[in-house]
Design a protein around this motif. Structure first.
Motif, mmCIF file in Angstrom:
data_model
loop_
_atom_site.group_PDB
_atom_site.id
_atom_site.type_symbol
_atom_site.label_atom_id
_atom_site.label_comp_id
_atom_site.label_asym_id
_atom_site.label_seq_id
_atom_site.Cartn_x
_atom_site.Cartn_y
_atom_site.Cartn_z
ATOM 1 N N LEU A 1 63.957 34.172 -58.889
ATOM 2 C CA LEU A 1 64.574 34.826 -60.166
ATOM 3 C C LEU A 1 64.673 36.720 -60.333
ATOM 4 C CD1 LEU A 1 64.315 32.314 -62.720
ATOM 5 C CD2 LEU A 1 66.544 32.484 -61.605
ATOM 6 N N PRO A 2 63.158 37.141 -60.318
ATOM 7 C CA PRO A 2 62.793 38.355 -60.690
ATOM 8 C C PRO A 2 64.023 39.953 -59.073
ATOM 9 C CG PRO A 2 61.310 37.739 -60.316
ATOM 10 C CD PRO A 2 61.998 36.504 -60.745
ATOM 11 N N ASN A 3 63.350 39.075 -57.708
ATOM 12 C CA ASN A 3 65.041 39.666 -56.556
ATOM 13 C C ASN A 3 66.147 39.243 -57.827
ATOM 14 O OD1 ASN A 3 65.284 40.843 -54.665
ATOM 15 N ND2 ASN A 3 65.772 39.133 -54.225
ATOM 16 N N ARG A 4 67.036 38.317 -58.136
ATOM 17 C CA ARG A 4 68.085 38.134 -57.988
ATOM 18 C C ARG A 4 68.230 39.244 -59.650
ATOM 19 N NH1 ARG A 4 71.797 32.617 -58.956
ATOM 20 N NH2 ARG A 4 70.452 31.515 -56.685
ATOM 21 N N ILE A 5 67.174 39.482 -60.593
ATOM 22 C CA ILE A 5 67.598 40.953 -61.181
ATOM 23 C C ILE A 5 67.602 41.544 -60.843
ATOM 24 C CG2 ILE A 5 66.574 42.015 -63.632
ATOM 25 C CD1 ILE A 5 68.064 38.820 -64.261
ATOM 26 N N LEU B 1 69.961 38.356 -69.576
ATOM 27 C CA LEU B 1 69.234 37.704 -69.133
ATOM 28 C C LEU B 1 67.978 37.450 -68.232
ATOM 29 C CD1 LEU B 1 69.974 35.457 -66.776
ATOM 30 C CD2 LEU B 1 71.222 37.630 -65.475
ATOM 31 N N THR B 2 67.708 38.615 -68.523
ATOM 32 C CA THR B 2 66.473 39.433 -67.915
ATOM 33 C C THR B 2 65.464 38.873 -68.958
ATOM 34 O OG1 THR B 2 67.140 41.345 -67.243
ATOM 35 C CG2 THR B 2 64.912 41.512 -67.381
ATOM 36 N N GLN B 3 65.495 39.349 -69.945
ATOM 37 C CA GLN B 3 64.911 38.411 -71.190
ATOM 38 C C GLN B 3 64.670 36.644 -70.794
ATOM 39 O OE1 GLN B 3 62.612 40.071 -73.370
ATOM 40 N NE2 GLN B 3 61.475 38.047 -73.711
ATOM 41 N N ALA B 4 65.560 36.106 -70.923
ATOM 42 C CA ALA B 4 65.985 34.551 -70.802
ATOM 43 C C ALA B 4 64.939 34.088 -68.900
ATOM 44 C CB ALA B 4 67.617 33.767 -70.504
ATOM 45 N N VAL B 5 64.985 35.474 -68.311
ATOM 46 C CA VAL B 5 64.317 34.434 -67.092
ATOM 47 C C VAL B 5 62.635 35.219 -67.487
ATOM 48 C CG1 VAL B 5 63.695 35.789 -65.047
ATOM 49 C CG2 VAL B 5 66.035 35.297 -65.651
ATOM 50 N N THR B 6 62.122 35.821 -68.118
ATOM 51 C CA THR B 6 60.497 36.156 -68.262
ATOM 52 C C THR B 6 60.667 35.458 -69.116
ATOM 53 O OG1 THR B 6 61.531 38.602 -68.922
ATOM 54 C CG2 THR B 6 59.369 37.694 -69.433
ATOM 55 N N ASP B 7 61.137 35.010 -70.402
ATOM 56 C CA ASP B 7 60.599 33.559 -71.640
ATOM 57 C C ASP B 7 61.012 31.971 -70.444
ATOM 58 O OD1 ASP B 7 60.394 35.422 -73.183
ATOM 59 O OD2 ASP B 7 62.773 34.968 -74.063
ATOM 60 N N TYR B 8 61.631 32.495 -69.161
ATOM 61 C CA TYR B 8 61.382 30.945 -68.374
ATOM 62 C C TYR B 8 60.950 31.208 -67.531
ATOM 63 C CZ TYR B 8 63.192 27.515 -65.471
ATOM 64 O OH TYR B 8 63.359 26.178 -65.102
#
Length: 117
Positions: free
Chosen positions: A27-31, A107-114
């Motif tokens: 996920l971080p790489n996708r962002i 999306l970045t915040q949602a990834v962080t939360d997930y």
């Protein structure tokens, strides 16, 4: 319909856990890829950057739902829809680019939360 016994398969569970781990690790790489492609489009239209945004966001939209990352689905879908238009039209607009940037923050915040959860 005949009843078939369902057997617990530890190997299957391990495989699913590994795929989920790969999803989370990626996920971080996708962002980063999305951010880099958006940065390219800020200067001028670039078909490869637009296609990268479309591919990454469209793919993320589908896989996020499969892993219960529902909060990622909507911003990824919004980005995907806009980027698909860029790919088809061969251009972007400042308004659409701004919208993608807002959705990318979401999306970045949602990834962080997930990833925390």
């Amino acid at each position: 319909m005949p009843d078939f016994p369902i057997e617990e398969d530890a190997g299957y569970a391990d495989s699913v856990a590994e795929v989920r781990r790969e999803f989370c690790d990626g996920l971080p790489n996708r962002i980063r890829l999305l951010e880099a492609a958006v940065a390219v489009l800020q200067d001028a239209f670039d078909s490869q950057a637009a296609e990268a945004i479309y591919f990454q966001s469209h793919s993320l939209k589908g896989t996020a739902g499969a892993f219960g990352a529902d909060s990622l689905v909507e911003p990824a879908r919004e980005i995907s829809v806009i980027a698909e238009g860029w790919v088809k039209q061969g251009r972007t607009t400042s308004e659409a680019l701004s919208e993608v940037q807002r959705e990318l923050v979401r999306l970045t915040q949602a990834v962080t939360d997930y990833l925390k959860g």
